[in-house]
Design a protein around this motif. Structure first.
Motif, PDB file in Angstrom:
ATOM      1  N   VAL A  97     -52.671  26.363 -21.205  1.00 48.06           N
ATOM      2  CA  VAL A  97     -52.458  26.541 -22.639  1.00 48.06           C
ATOM      3  C   VAL A  97     -53.742  26.295 -23.421  1.00 48.06           C
ATOM      4  CG1 VAL A  97     -51.197  25.640 -24.641  1.00 48.06           C
ATOM      5  CG2 VAL A  97     -50.042  25.886 -22.459  1.00 48.06           C
ATOM      6  N   PHE A  98     -54.536  25.338 -22.986  1.00 49.71           N
ATOM      7  CA  PHE A  98     -55.719  24.927 -23.720  1.00 49.71           C
ATOM      8  C   PHE A  98     -56.961  25.603 -23.149  1.00 49.71           C
ATOM      9  CE2 PHE A  98     -52.518  21.651 -23.999  1.00 49.71           C
ATOM     10  CZ  PHE A  98     -52.443  21.451 -25.366  1.00 49.71           C
ATOM     11  N   THR A 156     -44.380  25.697 -25.784  1.00 50.82           N
ATOM     12  CA  THR A 156     -45.309  25.737 -24.662  1.00 50.82           C
ATOM     13  C   THR A 156     -46.290  24.576 -24.753  1.00 50.82           C
ATOM     14  OG1 THR A 156     -45.136  28.144 -24.673  1.00 50.82           O
ATOM     15  CG2 THR A 156     -46.948  27.206 -23.433  1.00 50.82           C
ATOM     16  N   VAL A 157     -46.824  24.349 -25.949  1.00 50.50           N
ATOM     17  CA  VAL A 157     -47.751  23.223 -26.152  1.00 50.50           C
ATOM     18  C   VAL A 157     -47.008  21.905 -25.975  1.00 50.50           C
ATOM     19  CG1 VAL A 157     -49.243  22.077 -27.844  1.00 50.50           C
ATOM     20  CG2 VAL A 157     -49.269  24.570 -27.663  1.00 50.50           C
ATOM     21  N   SER A 200     -51.982  23.438 -17.235  1.00 49.20           N
ATOM     22  CA  SER A 200     -51.000  24.101 -18.109  1.00 49.20           C
ATOM     23  C   SER A 200     -51.440  25.511 -18.487  1.00 49.20           C
ATOM     24  CB  SER A 200     -50.779  23.276 -19.380  1.00 49.20           C
ATOM     25  OG  SER A 200     -51.907  23.349 -20.228  1.00 49.20           O
ATOM     26  N   ASN A 231     -44.679  24.163 -31.170  1.00 45.95           N
ATOM     27  CA  ASN A 231     -44.726  25.235 -30.189  1.00 45.95           C
ATOM     28  C   ASN A 231     -44.202  24.666 -28.874  1.00 45.95           C
ATOM     29  OD1 ASN A 231     -45.761  26.870 -28.018  1.00 45.95           O
ATOM     30  ND2 ASN A 231     -47.174  27.812 -29.472  1.00 45.95           N
ATOM     31  N   ALA A 253     -46.694  21.203 -22.340  1.00 40.37           N
ATOM     32  CA  ALA A 253     -47.989  20.814 -21.778  1.00 40.37           C
ATOM     33  C   ALA A 253     -48.316  19.359 -22.118  1.00 40.37           C
ATOM     34  CB  ALA A 253     -49.090  21.737 -22.303  1.00 40.37           C
TER      35      ALA A 253
END
Length: 130
Positions: A39-40, A12-13, A37, A10, A16
């Protein structure tokens, strides 16, 4: 941390994780760039922060992994419970491709098994004779 971003699957991950790697190189903690980020989940970032500050990061990462393993298992169980009645109706009917033989279903360990047994075939013959 060099190979990890490419295994994420991914973008985006991946970005990050690259940011975390850059942050660590600059002397920052791992949790700060993860939180920035977005994201998490906050829980993951907080647990990593606690792990870093207490020196037990490996234990915290294990706890996070266990939590998400249990969450995935529960989601699969719930989905299976929702699908099971439809599978019973679908597989419990006469299978026309098997020449009209009776097909019974058996649910074991969350899996549905179709059974065409000699008893089912004899049952069909006796029904036809009547």
């Amino acid at each position: 941390m060099i190979l990890l971003p490419k295994t994420a699957g991914n973008r985006t991950v991946e970005k990050a994780i690259y940011d975390v790697r850059s942050g660590i190189a600059e002397g920052r903690t791992m949790a700060d760039p993860l939180q920035e980020s977005g994201v998490f989940p906050a829980m993951v970032c907080q647990m990593i922060s606690v792990g870093e500050s207490t020196g037990a990061l490996d234990a915290m990462l294990e706890k996070i992994a266990d939590f998400y393993d249990e969450e995935v298992d529960q989601a699969v169980e719930n989905l299976t419970a929702l699908i099971e009645p439809f599978m019973l109706v679908f597989l419990g009917t006469t299978d026309r491709r098997s020449g009209g033989r009776h097909v019974s279903t058996d649910i074991q360990d969350g899996r549905c098994h179709s059974i065409i047994s000699p008893a089912n075939i004899l049952l069909q013959k006796s029904e036809l004779a009547n």
